[in-house]
Design an enzyme around this catalytic site. Structure first.
Site, mmCIF file in Angstrom:
data_model
loop_
_atom_site.group_PDB
_atom_site.id
_atom_site.type_symbol
_atom_site.label_atom_id
_atom_site.label_comp_id
_atom_site.label_asym_id
_atom_site.label_seq_id
_atom_site.Cartn_x
_atom_site.Cartn_y
_atom_site.Cartn_z
ATOM 1 N N TRP A 167 0.876 -1.188 0.007
ATOM 2 C CA TRP A 167 -0.260 0.111 -0.196
ATOM 3 C C TRP A 167 0.697 1.174 -0.004
ATOM 4 O O TRP A 167 0.597 2.411 -0.093
ATOM 5 C CB TRP A 167 -0.255 0.356 1.444
ATOM 6 C CG TRP A 167 -0.514 -0.074 2.239
ATOM 7 C CD1 TRP A 167 -0.135 -1.624 3.082
ATOM 8 C CD2 TRP A 167 0.134 0.404 3.281
ATOM 9 N NE1 TRP A 167 0.311 -1.306 4.846
ATOM 10 C CE2 TRP A 167 0.571 0.141 4.522
ATOM 11 C CE3 TRP A 167 0.592 2.492 3.224
ATOM 12 C CZ2 TRP A 167 2.140 0.237 5.828
ATOM 13 C CZ3 TRP A 167 1.690 2.502 4.022
ATOM 14 C CH2 TRP A 167 1.890 2.090 4.933
ATOM 15 N N ALA A 193 -2.602 -4.249 -2.835
ATOM 16 C CA ALA A 193 -2.957 -3.902 -1.553
ATOM 17 C C ALA A 193 -4.640 -3.898 -0.711
ATOM 18 O O ALA A 193 -5.089 -2.942 -1.985
ATOM 19 C CB ALA A 193 -1.863 -3.360 -0.928
ATOM 20 N N SER A 246 6.086 -7.180 3.988
ATOM 21 C CA SER A 246 6.750 -7.706 5.374
ATOM 22 C C SER A 246 7.299 -9.274 5.161
ATOM 23 O O SER A 246 6.595 -9.824 4.396
ATOM 24 C CB SER A 246 5.335 -7.890 6.885
ATOM 25 O OG SER A 246 4.943 -8.908 6.426
ATOM 26 N N GLU A 267 10.743 -8.687 -1.981
ATOM 27 C CA GLU A 267 11.366 -7.452 -1.294
ATOM 28 C C GLU A 267 10.578 -7.425 -0.445
ATOM 29 O O GLU A 267 10.145 -6.724 -0.076
ATOM 30 C CB GLU A 267 10.837 -6.132 -2.662
ATOM 31 C CG GLU A 267 12.090 -4.989 -2.928
ATOM 32 C CD GLU A 267 11.121 -4.118 -1.117
ATOM 33 O OE1 GLU A 267 11.934 -4.294 -0.657
ATOM 34 O OE2 GLU A 267 10.397 -3.265 -2.117
ATOM 35 N N LEU A 268 10.949 -7.892 1.187
ATOM 36 C CA LEU A 268 10.809 -7.302 2.428
ATOM 37 C C LEU A 268 10.966 -6.630 3.717
ATOM 38 O O LEU A 268 11.412 -5.575 2.574
ATOM 39 C CB LEU A 268 11.190 -8.811 3.021
ATOM 40 C CG LEU A 268 10.372 -10.342 1.845
ATOM 41 C CD1 LEU A 268 11.425 -10.678 2.493
ATOM 42 C CD2 LEU A 268 8.867 -9.952 1.458
ATOM 43 N N ARG A 295 10.553 11.160 3.493
ATOM 44 C CA ARG A 295 9.822 10.676 2.295
ATOM 45 C C ARG A 295 9.210 9.603 2.559
ATOM 46 O O ARG A 295 9.293 8.862 3.702
ATOM 47 C CB ARG A 295 10.636 10.638 1.618
ATOM 48 C CG ARG A 295 10.311 9.251 0.154
ATOM 49 C CD ARG A 295 12.072 9.333 -0.578
ATOM 50 N NE ARG A 295 10.940 8.624 -2.163
ATOM 51 C CZ ARG A 295 11.477 6.958 -2.225
ATOM 52 N NH1 ARG A 295 12.371 6.729 -1.329
ATOM 53 N NH2 ARG A 295 11.128 6.954 -3.646
ATOM 54 N N GLU A 398 10.789 -1.654 11.560
ATOM 55 C CA GLU A 398 10.499 -1.427 11.520
ATOM 56 C C GLU A 398 9.487 -0.083 11.544
ATOM 57 O O GLU A 398 8.256 -1.248 11.457
ATOM 58 C CB GLU A 398 10.363 -1.828 9.777
ATOM 59 C CG GLU A 398 10.284 -0.901 8.967
ATOM 60 C CD GLU A 398 10.347 -1.847 7.318
ATOM 61 O OE1 GLU A 398 10.588 -1.155 6.408
ATOM 62 O OE2 GLU A 398 9.831 -2.711 7.572
ATOM 63 N N SER A 458 16.784 4.834 -4.324
ATOM 64 C CA SER A 458 15.530 4.322 -5.588
ATOM 65 C C SER A 458 15.354 4.577 -7.150
ATOM 66 O O SER A 458 15.820 6.076 -7.247
ATOM 67 C CB SER A 458 14.447 4.588 -4.771
ATOM 68 O OG SER A 458 14.131 3.836 -3.758
#
Length: 494
Positions: A167, A193, A246, A267-268, A295, A398, A458
């Site tokens: 999301w 999501a 996650s 991609e966790l 950001r 996190e 990125s």
């Protein structure tokens, strides 16, 4: 076009170029869920319902596989140049709608409009990058060491791909998966999501209008992702899984994918350290910290969570960080003056409060914020806590919010050890005036990506991904397209 749709207007009152479909995209049609069930989509800034979307069942997941399978052979046989032209058309179509899409992202995600605009540009860039890469799926040829034969290697589409997106970047995480899949010649099923499906639905409709053939991209929303994704992953026609989310959910999906031995890209989670050495330029480090932390209001897997600052510069860094973060305007994302928008839901606020409370209970000090405002909306203010003690949950988990936890250190060896003291290894940030020292530290930090004297890592042209519990494989760059290819070796003599 389905009769179920949502109309999004820009801040100047202009409606988008088309009503956003809110049903399931399966093959050549938008269709409601057979059950008639729908999922309400909230505006995180107001907690009001924006609209609802169709709620798919496992049977509709398989219908999406059927559609992707029906389109697979023709899309794989489409010349690379033609695939490239379609992807480039998607880039131009998406950029033409940048302001309208940014407004939509802010509405359903809560992020500041400035962040949403940046996301649309970043998301569209994956279409342009993979338009260029689609014509560069190069094979290999060599002579076997024995001289007995040639070794010829071709790269072919891996097959139907299930793409599960999060999301926090509803446009960019979709295009970062869709674009390389299509460039490689794969068809796909996108499962956005539950909190933010409207952006993915809008992107899918833009792609349809830009010339993507029916069945190449299918989109299903569901309130029961476990059963729906399990059904798809147990269909033998599905050969690829790409998931961003996650680590806990990633482990579950890997177990599901194991039954059919499906190639999986993960991609966790992340827990990015931000290292500031005494010799760093303080102003540059603060600028980088504001980008790396704030950001998307900290709701990013690459967000800096743990600020390790050498003692000689620690107090000055904390003072400037408090000043800068304290000046940020908190409010609804669609307000152009907002700099820190709403969190995605109430659970996010609860998690942030729990982590901050634990840290304070262990001796950390509040330097800014740390108090949830009253009223509607899922807001948490930009916050700074200092002297965070070892063992605090916020150093292990996190935070996914606008909280900076600052910890002093004495030397580079200690900083590297602290940075590596986590099961995660996605991104890290290093600030130092000594390039040699910075590169040496970068090599020692256990993560997939390092931003050296930069607050942003990125890029569509760079391989994005982590090590340890932060994932498998890479997205972006040429690497991202090869994740959707199988290498076929042909032994031949002539």
């Amino acid at each position: 076009m389905t009769s179920n749709s949502f109309t999004c207007a820009t801040t100047d009152g202009q409606s988008g170029p088309f009503p956003i479909p809110t049903d399931l995209l399966i093959g050549d049609a938008w269709r409601p869920a057979a059950s008639g069930e729908r999922i309400d989509i909230l505006n995180p800034a107001t907690e009001a319902v924006l609209t609802s979307v169709a709620d798919a069942s496992p049977a509709e997941g398989i219908a999406a596989v059927d559609a992707a399978a029906a389109a697979a052979a023709a899309w794989a046989a489409t010349p690379p140049r033609k695939r490239a032209e379609i992807l480039l058309a998607c880039f131009h179509a998406m950029m033409a709608e940048q302001e309208w899409l940014a407004q939509l992202i802010s509405l359903e995600n809560g992020k500041a409009l400035s962040d949403a605009r940046g996301e649309v540009a970043y998301a569209a860039e994956f279409f342009r990058w993979y338009a260029e890469e689609a014509v560069r799926i190069n094979g290999e040829i060599s002579i076997a060491p024995s001289g007995a034969n040639r070794i010829m290697v071709q790269y072919q589409p891996i097959g139907i791909a299930l793409l599960i997106t999060p999301w926090n970047f509803p446009a960019a995480m979709a295009t970062r998966k869709i674009a390389p899949a299509l460039a490689a010649g794969c068809t796909c099923i996108v499962k956005p999501a539950e909190e933010t499906p409207l952006t993915a639905l809008a992107v899918a409709e833009i792609m349809r209008r830009a010339g993507v053939p029916a069945g190449v991209v299918n989109v299903i929303n569901t309130s029961a992702p476990g059963p729906v994704c399990s059904a798809i992953l147990h269909d033998p026609r599905v050969r690829k899984l790409s998931f961003t989310g996650s680590t806990e959910v990633g482990r579950i999906l890997l177990r599901e994918a194991a039954d059919q031995v499906i190639s999986s890209s993960m991609e966790l989670g992340g827990n990015a350290p931000f290292l500031v050495l005494d010799d760093a330029d303080l102003d540059e480090a603060i600028e980088g910290a504001m980008i790396a932390k704030m950001r998307n209001a900290g709701e990013a897997c690459t967000a800096a969570n743990r600020f390790y600052v050498q003692r000689g510069i620690h107090d000055a860094f904390v003072a400037k960080l408090v000043e800068r973060m304290g000046a940020l305007r908190l409010g609804p994302g669609v307000d152009g003056a907002t700099q820190c928008g709403a969190m995605i839901n109430r659970q996010s606020i609860d998690k942030i409060e729990e982590l901050v409370s634990d840290a304070l209970g262990r001796g950390a000090e509040v330097r800014l914020g740390c108090k949830t405002p009253d009223g509607a909306g899922f807001f948490y203010p930009p916050s700074v806590i200092a002297n965070v003690q070892p063992g605090s949950k916020i150093l292990e988990t996190e935070v996914f919010g606008p909280v900076a936890a600052v910890i002093p250190f004495d030397d580079a060896d200690e900083a590297v050890a602290l940075a590596n003291a986590t099961e995660y290894g996605l991104a890290a940030y290093v600030y130092t005036g000594d390039l040699k020292k910075g590169l040496q530290i970068s090599e020692r930090i256990e993560c997939g990506m390092i931003a050296l004297n930069r607050g942003l890592v990125s890029d569509a042209a760079a391989p994005f991904g982590g090590v340890k519990q932060s994932g498998l494989g890479r997205e972006g760059a040429h690497h991202g397209m090869l994740d959707y290819c199988e290498a076929k070796y042909i032994a031949v003599s002539w």
